[in-house]
Design a protein around this motif. Structure first.
Motif, PDB file in Angstrom:
ATOM      1  N   CYS A 235       0.907  -1.104   0.090  1.00 21.58           N
ATOM      2  CA  CYS A 235       0.032  -0.179   0.174  1.00 21.58           C
ATOM      3  C   CYS A 235       0.678   1.347   0.140  1.00 21.58           C
ATOM      4  CB  CYS A 235      -0.850   0.154   1.291  1.00 21.58           C
ATOM      5  SG  CYS A 235      -2.243  -1.203   1.333  1.00 21.58           S
TER       6      CYS A 235
ATOM      7  N   VAL B 105      -2.418  -5.059  -4.135  1.00 24.22           N
ATOM      8  CA  VAL B 105      -3.169  -4.050  -3.354  1.00 24.22           C
ATOM      9  C   VAL B 105      -4.471  -4.726  -2.483  1.00 24.22           C
ATOM     10  CG1 VAL B 105      -3.724  -1.854  -2.398  1.00 24.22           C
ATOM     11  CG2 VAL B 105      -1.701  -2.233  -3.667  1.00 24.22           C
TER      12      VAL B 105
ATOM     13  N   VAL C 268      -4.944  -5.970   1.294  1.00 25.02           N
ATOM     14  CA  VAL C 268      -5.875  -5.398   2.186  1.00 25.02           C
ATOM     15  C   VAL C 268      -7.106  -6.523   2.385  1.00 25.02           C
ATOM     16  CG1 VAL C 268      -7.505  -3.589   2.159  1.00 25.02           C
ATOM     17  CG2 VAL C 268      -5.251  -2.984   1.159  1.00 25.02           C
TER      18      VAL C 268
END
Length: 114
Positions: free
Chosen positions: A62, A97, A101
């Protein structure tokens, strides 16, 4: 330095206590609601080292992703045409990403099918 590795990979005592927990849990066939709740708390405690590595993975993906987009936004504000770079950033980092996440936010939350 060794402290971070022991937190990520676990110590011998943590592994042994996990194995003891599995061995002691094998004798119960029927669980009450209170026992299920206690087992869930114990399981979440066992997930704590994995949460550390999940945070690390999220940061690894990130931070560069957001940083590169900030550079593109600043470039756009300075009058540079960097729209194609933004698309390349999304193509390169978008799914990793999203996966990192998603792993971090759903780890231990989604129930397994039995």
């Amino acid at each position: 330095m060794m402290g971070i590795f022991s937190k990520i990979f676990g110590t011998d005592s943590a592994i042994q206590s996990g194995l003891d927990m599995i061995a002691n849990a094998g004798d119960a066939i029927v669980f009450t609601d209170e026992e299920k709740a206690q087992q869930k708390v114990t399981l979440l405690k066992a997930y704590e080292p994995f949460k550390l590595i999940q945070r690390f993975i999220v940061m690894v993906f990130c931070v560069p992703y957001v940083s590169l987009h900030v550079v593109v936004i600043v470039g756009q504000l300075l009058g540079m045409n960097w729209g194609d770079i933004s698309i390349m950033i999304n193509d390169a980092f978008g799914y990793p990403v999203l996966a990192a996440v998603g792993l971090y936010l759903t780890g231990g939350v989604i129930p397994s099918r039995k």
